[in-house]
Write a protein that holds these residues in place. Structure first.
Motif, PDB file in Angstrom:
ATOM      1  N   GLN A 154       0.243  24.936  39.563  1.00 24.43           N
ATOM      2  CA  GLN A 154      -0.556  23.826  40.528  1.00 24.43           C
ATOM      3  C   GLN A 154      -0.416  24.597  41.894  1.00 24.43           C
ATOM      4  O   GLN A 154      -1.486  24.643  42.534  1.00 24.43           O
ATOM      5  CB  GLN A 154       0.357  22.669  40.693  1.00 24.43           C
ATOM      6  N   ASN A 208      -2.956  27.227  41.834  1.00 27.96           N
ATOM      7  CA  ASN A 208      -4.162  26.766  41.803  1.00 27.96           C
ATOM      8  C   ASN A 208      -4.953  26.217  43.180  1.00 27.96           C
ATOM      9  O   ASN A 208      -6.075  26.462  43.608  1.00 27.96           O
ATOM     10  CB  ASN A 208      -4.488  25.574  40.746  1.00 27.96           C
ATOM     11  N   TRP A 209      -3.745  25.611  43.638  1.00 26.44           N
ATOM     12  CA  TRP A 209      -4.290  25.092  45.187  1.00 26.44           C
ATOM     13  C   TRP A 209      -4.613  26.326  46.015  1.00 26.44           C
ATOM     14  O   TRP A 209      -5.454  26.170  46.930  1.00 26.44           O
ATOM     15  CB  TRP A 209      -3.212  24.338  45.907  1.00 26.44           C
ATOM     16  N   GLU A 231       1.507  18.155  21.590  1.00 26.37           N
ATOM     17  CA  GLU A 231       0.585  18.546  22.693  1.00 26.37           C
ATOM     18  C   GLU A 231       0.978  19.059  24.044  1.00 26.37           C
ATOM     19  O   GLU A 231       0.332  19.970  24.587  1.00 26.37           O
ATOM     20  CB  GLU A 231      -0.468  17.286  22.855  1.00 26.37           C
ATOM     21  N   ASP A 232       1.926  18.596  24.473  1.00 22.67           N
ATOM     22  CA  ASP A 232       2.495  18.946  25.946  1.00 22.67           C
ATOM     23  C   ASP A 232       3.571  19.961  25.858  1.00 22.67           C
ATOM     24  O   ASP A 232       4.055  20.349  26.918  1.00 22.67           O
ATOM     25  CB  ASP A 232       3.047  17.526  26.466  1.00 22.67           C
ATOM     26  N   GLY A 259     -14.170  29.658  35.918  1.00 20.22           N
ATOM     27  CA  GLY A 259     -13.262  28.621  35.807  1.00 20.22           C
ATOM     28  C   GLY A 259     -11.940  29.001  35.373  1.00 20.22           C
ATOM     29  O   GLY A 259     -11.166  27.902  35.124  1.00 20.22           O
ATOM     30  N   VAL A 260     -11.632  29.953  35.039  1.00 23.10           N
ATOM     31  CA  VAL A 260     -10.373  30.487  34.519  1.00 23.10           C
ATOM     32  C   VAL A 260      -9.377  30.231  35.640  1.00 23.10           C
ATOM     33  O   VAL A 260      -9.256  30.363  36.768  1.00 23.10           O
ATOM     34  CB  VAL A 260     -10.026  31.850  34.172  1.00 23.10           C
ATOM     35  N   HIS A 261      -8.142  29.400  35.316  1.00 23.08           N
ATOM     36  CA  HIS A 261      -7.194  29.167  36.225  1.00 23.08           C
ATOM     37  C   HIS A 261      -5.831  29.147  35.628  1.00 23.08           C
ATOM     38  O   HIS A 261      -5.764  29.574  34.360  1.00 23.08           O
ATOM     39  CB  HIS A 261      -7.490  27.849  37.081  1.00 23.08           C
ATOM     40  N   ALA A 284      -2.032  23.780  34.721  1.00 20.74           N
ATOM     41  CA  ALA A 284      -0.742  23.071  34.989  1.00 20.74           C
ATOM     42  C   ALA A 284      -0.529  22.209  34.000  1.00 20.74           C
ATOM     43  O   ALA A 284       0.131  21.169  34.272  1.00 20.74           O
ATOM     44  CB  ALA A 284      -0.982  22.475  36.218  1.00 20.74           C
ATOM     45  N   PHE A 285      -1.165  22.419  32.792  1.00 21.32           N
ATOM     46  CA  PHE A 285      -0.889  21.531  31.626  1.00 21.32           C
ATOM     47  C   PHE A 285      -0.451  22.499  30.523  1.00 21.32           C
ATOM     48  O   PHE A 285      -0.701  23.614  30.559  1.00 21.32           O
ATOM     49  CB  PHE A 285      -2.021  20.563  31.478  1.00 21.32           C
ATOM     50  N   SER A 286      -0.500  21.649  29.362  1.00 20.03           N
ATOM     51  CA  SER A 286      -0.058  22.765  28.034  1.00 20.03           C
ATOM     52  C   SER A 286      -1.381  23.039  27.586  1.00 20.03           C
ATOM     53  O   SER A 286      -2.189  22.251  26.770  1.00 20.03           O
ATOM     54  CB  SER A 286       0.985  22.216  27.021  1.00 20.03           C
ATOM     55  N   PHE A 287      -1.924  24.477  27.928  1.00 24.19           N
ATOM     56  CA  PHE A 287      -3.286  25.013  27.255  1.00 24.19           C
ATOM     57  C   PHE A 287      -2.835  25.610  26.093  1.00 24.19           C
ATOM     58  O   PHE A 287      -2.208  26.955  26.396  1.00 24.19           O
ATOM     59  CB  PHE A 287      -3.792  25.517  28.338  1.00 24.19           C
ATOM     60  N   MET A 319      -6.621  31.598  28.629  1.00 29.37           N
ATOM     61  CA  MET A 319      -7.648  31.024  28.903  1.00 29.37           C
ATOM     62  C   MET A 319      -8.937  31.874  29.321  1.00 29.37           C
ATOM     63  O   MET A 319     -10.039  31.880  28.743  1.00 29.37           O
ATOM     64  CB  MET A 319      -7.490  30.088  30.251  1.00 29.37           C
ATOM     65  N   ARG A 363      -9.846  33.112  26.062  1.00 29.22           N
ATOM     66  CA  ARG A 363     -10.885  32.082  25.496  1.00 29.22           C
ATOM     67  C   ARG A 363     -12.306  32.265  26.003  1.00 29.22           C
ATOM     68  O   ARG A 363     -13.333  31.827  25.179  1.00 29.22           O
ATOM     69  CB  ARG A 363     -10.215  30.776  25.689  1.00 29.22           C
ATOM     70  N   MET A 364     -12.259  32.560  27.153  1.00 25.94           N
ATOM     71  CA  MET A 364     -13.781  32.876  27.839  1.00 25.94           C
ATOM     72  C   MET A 364     -14.291  33.962  27.752  1.00 25.94           C
ATOM     73  O   MET A 364     -14.992  34.765  28.337  1.00 25.94           O
ATOM     74  CB  MET A 364     -13.487  32.420  29.303  1.00 25.94           C
TER      75      MET A 364
END
Lengths: 377, 535
Positions: free
Chosen positions: B213, B216-217, B294-295, B346-348, B351-354, B366, B369-370
């Motif tokens: 987080q 990202n901020w 999931e998490d 958009g890659v960041h 802050a969640f389980s990706f 990620m 993935r892109m």
């Protein structure tokens, strides 16, 4: 004798001119020296939502001072150390009262005069509004850029008291995948590619223009030609992290022989078990799309939740949102919620955004009886 | 036909001439002097005024402090010219993102880098970090710095702004950096930042999410349309090449990380891989990921999740080619160089389980993935600061205690021996005195005998005494009084030489004594109490 006399007569005019020039020079000395100390004597600055930054490297959501004209041997002072107190950036139901700045972002494919007029009519204080545009490469993009810049020149003239805080125009780094006519654009096969490119455009725009002082982000498509002038205040008053008005379209109804409205944006929906079942059977790179007969999802679409003379403040929870008009608290984006250009839980672009926000514990809401209107081609 | 017309014109011309003539006449016969004097005076005044104005303007140009605005200070000029403020402010920016794609030779193309550093209670590391910044060889004016300071309980923010201000006013203009943003934001994190709670398994998932987080901020607030590259750097890197930006950039990859190790104290083996978050995906890990909910977040380097992934860190060969590349899927956050377009698209840091990962590992996933290239350099190493863990600290405390104990014991022994020596010495001097007395007595006797005329016997005796005396002087108290000591000392040649200085260097004796068998030492010990009593 006659010559000298005429010269003498001219002289008075010259002196007046010289005097005017002098005043002009002095004026610039004033202006110049007023801006110098703020940089050289204060290496440490604190920028808030309404301040002008000292140079062009500042966040694009803030206006900046034009660089002072430097002599041949002068060197511009190094940029100051700028502090941003992001603990003080609020998002409240009363954004005008709390002087919260908003960033309006628009992926611009075509420029519509009505869009610009509608934007200028927004009643939110314009000195708190920053605009961001991203325009694709290519002929059509060039045309749109040119048209946009003409309007901006008028609107942003220094004499206009109602000009916007700042405007950023980005040209996209990649070519648009295929040329899009209205019918072609909505073909199912082309959707994934088109929306992936759209996602990248949105993300590029978002992450380069989102400043540390921004409180809200309003996504507004370039073909939204009519909104209530109080759009921002109305949506913000709900105090929701993500809020989506209902996007309709005005058209000429041949049966009724009168102007009528119809639903336009089908990306705002509540999920259904059918759709989840479909998703479970899909490969990792397939996406679910809304509004196609081949793929019946049985989701509850917000477009069809509109009631005649319904309460415009009625809220519904949403699992997918559309991007035509969408108000988002900047914190949601800062936490990382973006528009996935890849299938994210079989969703893409704005629908994927709602899902990603959900994974970050931000909920999306819709206003089925609050309308914005899409351009009719 | 033509001539009459021409003739008709002539009178008109003549009329005009006469009219001019008349006016000329008028002025010519006006009283001249008063008017011309006035004119002259006025001319002079104007010339004088002009000259003064010019001088003033030149003065103002040369000395900006002489400008009225500077003299009359801010408020007045602002009040006077507030209307002009809008004209000085630019509100429109135009950027073409195809100019900021990032190339392998960014420093030649003047590509801007955003250097991001999330900070939390980082004050002790800041001076080191700033020395790294000063040493960077990439043109400083092309590097924008962005810091996020959050939930700090120490003076990080104060120290940081002081150091930054110092950096920007450096004498050498080449030292100054580009835009510097310090973002202050508290997230209200509860996890402590000390090593143990940071690296404990249970805390990992939530810690990684809150770190993500913060990252990202920071990125979303600091990334500009002018940036071609983004460099993430932890403040607690101890050693890194000055050319690290260029070195990583040369590979022209979308995301690239070096290998991160850390030095260790000798008793822990000298060095150790530090960053285990750069890895290649394995079948085992993918299978494991499918079984988790999931998490859940898979964190690397813990026994709880055996993933059998090839880690960048373990593949290091100190003599390997530093340019060797390795495709990876998860990346570590100590030092990441990425093209800005990766973040723009958009890659960041999730802050969640990706895909069962968070933060930098999720970032790598990620990016993959892109379809961006994610690469690690196994043989290009930077060194992370060694911060001892709680276990290490405990171990070090134990070692320290052991050392102290040993020292204590040694000191006690020394004291003891020194004491014994002192007391022996006393005894020795007593002996010496006694001997001296005996000798004196003998001498007297000898003299007396000589006087008596017993010459032959007396000479023999005297020579014997001389030898005795010589020996006594050389070896002092060791030889004669207590024959045990040289036996205790054992290593006699050294002992004998040092014997003279024995009082000054009792330690040697003691060491020697300690090396020898217990027997004599015990003997000495036995002797001590008796002597103490005697003392």
């Amino acid at each position: 004798m006659a010559v000298s006399r005429s010269l003498r007569r001219n002289n008075t005019i010259t002196y007046i001119l010289a005097g005017v020039l002098c005043i002009f020079f002095l004026y610039f000395f004033f202006g110049d020296s007023a801006s110098i100390p703020s940089i050289s004597t204060a290496p440490r600055q604190l920028l808030k939502s309404k301040d002008a930054a000292s140079n062009a490297l500042s966040p694009p959501s803030l206006p900046f001072r034009k660089p002072a004209n430097l002599g041949p041997n002068e060197v511009a002072p190094p940029p100051p150390v700028v502090h941003y107190h992001m603990n003080n950036v609020t998002t409240t139901p009363d954004p005008v009262g709390n002087r919260e700045s908003i960033l309006i972002l628009t992926p611009l494919a075509r420029f519509y005069q009505e869009y610009w007029d509608n934007l200028c009519k927004l009643s939110y204080p314009h000195d708190l509004i920053s605009l961001g545009f991203i325009i694709p490469k290519g002929r059509e993009g060039n045309l749109a850029t040119q048209q946009l810049q003409e309007r901006i020149q008028k609107t942003q003239a220094p004499t206009n008291k109602n000009r916007f805080a700042s405007i950023t125009i980005l040209r996209q780094d990649s070519e648009p995948p295929v040329q899009q006519t209205e019918s072609e654009r909505h073909k199912m096969a082309a959707q994934k590619e088109r929306r992936a490119a759209m996602s990248r455009a949105r993300n590029s725009l978002l992450f380069t223009t989102l400043g540390p002082t921004t409180s809200w982000v309003l996504w507004l498509d370039s073909d939204i030609v009519e909104t209530p002038p109080t759009l921002i205040q109305d949506l913000a008053s709900h105090d929701k992290p993500i809020i989506n008005p209902n996007c309709f379209q005005r058209y000429y109804n041949k049966d009724k022989e009168a102007m009528d409205v119809r639903a336009y944006d089908f990306n705002s929906w509540q999920d259904s078990p059918t759709a989840q079942g479909l998703a479970a059977k899909m490969g990792p790179d397939e996406i679910l799309l809304e509004g196609y007969a081949e793929m019946a999802t049985y989701r509850s679409l917000m477009a069809y939740m509109a009631e005649e003379k319904g309460d415009p403040r009625k809220e519904v929870e949403l699992d997918g949102v559309g991007g035509t008009a969408l108000l988002v608290k900047a914190d949601v984006h800062r936490d990382g919620a973006m528009f996935p250009p890849f299938p994210f839980y079989h969703l893409i672009e704005t629908e994927g955004f709602a899902k990603m926000a959900q994974r970050l514990n931000w909920k999306a809401y819709g206003l089925p009886n609050y309308y914005v209107y899409h351009y009719n081609e | 036909m033509a001539s009459p017309e021409a003739q008709a014109h002539i009178p008109a011309v003549q009329d005009q001439v006469s009219a001019y003539g008349r006016t000329n006449m008028k002025t010519r016969y006006q009283p001249r002097s008063s008017r011309s004097m006035l004119l002259r005076r006025r001319g002079m005044l104007i010339r004088l005024g002009g000259a003064v104005a010019t001088i003033l303007i030149i003065l103002m140009i040369v000395f900006p402090s002489a400008r009225p605005a500077a003299i009359l200070a801010g408020p007045l000029s602002l009040g006077l010219f507030s209307g002009g403020e809008e004209f000085n402010i630019e509100t429109v920016r135009y950027y073409d993102l195809s100019n900021v794609q990032g190339t392998s030779r960014g420093w030649e193309r003047e590509e801007r880098i955003l250097l991001c550093a999330p900070l939390r209670d980082a004050a002790p590391h800041l001076p080191m970090f700033f020395s790294h910044l000063r040493n960077l060889t990439y043109p400083h004016n092309l590097i924008d710095l962005a810091f996020l300071v959050g939930d700090s309980k120490d003076n990080t923010i104060q120290l940081l702004s002081d150091l930054l201000a110092e950096l920007q006013v450096a004498e050498d203009p080449k030292q100054a950096f580009g835009e510097i943003s310090v973002i202050e934001k508290d997230f209200g994190q509860t996890v402590n930042q000390d090593v143990e709670s940071r690296h404990g398994f249970a805390a990992q998932a939530s810690r990684r999410k809150s770190m993500a987080q913060a990252r990202n901020w920071l990125l979303s607030a600091a990334l500009r349309p002018t940036h071609s590259w983004v460099y993430w750097r932890d403040v607690d890197v101890e050693t890194a090449p000055f050319t690290i930006l260029e070195d990583l950039m040369r590979h022209n990859k979308d995301v690239i990380v070096p290998n991160v190790w850390r030095p260790l104290p000798d008793w822990l083996g000298g060095e150790q891989p530090y960053d285990l978050n750069s890895w290649q995906e394995s079948e085992t890990a993918l299978a494991l990921a499918d079984t988790l909910d999931e998490d859940a977040v898979i964190v690397e380097g813990y026994a709880e999740y055996a993933t059998w992934r090839p880690h960048l860190a373990y593949l290091r060969d100190p003599y390997g080619d530093p340019d060797m590349e390795m495709e990876i899927d998860g990346v570590g956050g100590v030092s990441i160089l990425a093209k800005a377009k990766v973040f723009r698209s958009g890659v960041h840091f999730p802050a969640f389980s990706f895909e069962k990962h968070a933060e930098t590992e999720g970032f790598g996933k990620m990016a993959k993935r892109m379809k961006f290239s994610v690469v690690g350099l196994p043989h290009y190493t930077i060194w992370h600061l060694y911060e001892p863990s709680v276990d290490d600290i405990r171990h070090m405390e134990e070692m320290e205690q052991e050392r102290k104990q040993r020292e204590q014991e040694e000191k006690e022994k020394q004291d003891r021996i020194a004491k014994i020596q002192d007391q022996f010495e006393e005894g020795g001097s007593q002996w010496e005195k006694d001997k001296e007395q005996i000798r004196d007595q003998e001498k007297k006797d000898f003299v007396a005998r000589q006087a008596k005329g017993e010459t032959k016997e007396g000479e023999k005796e005297a020579s014997e005494v001389k030898i005795e005396k010589g020996r006594g002087e050389g070896k002092m108290h060791i030889v004669d009084p207590l024959n045990e000591i040289p036996e205790v000392g054992g290593k006699s040649p050294h002992k004998k030489e040092a014997a003279g200085e024995e009082k000054a260097k009792p330690k040697k004796v003691d060491q020697a004594a300690a090396q020898n068998a217990d027997g004599p030492a015990a003997k000495v010990e036995d002797a001590k109490p008796a002597q103490q009593k005697a003392g």
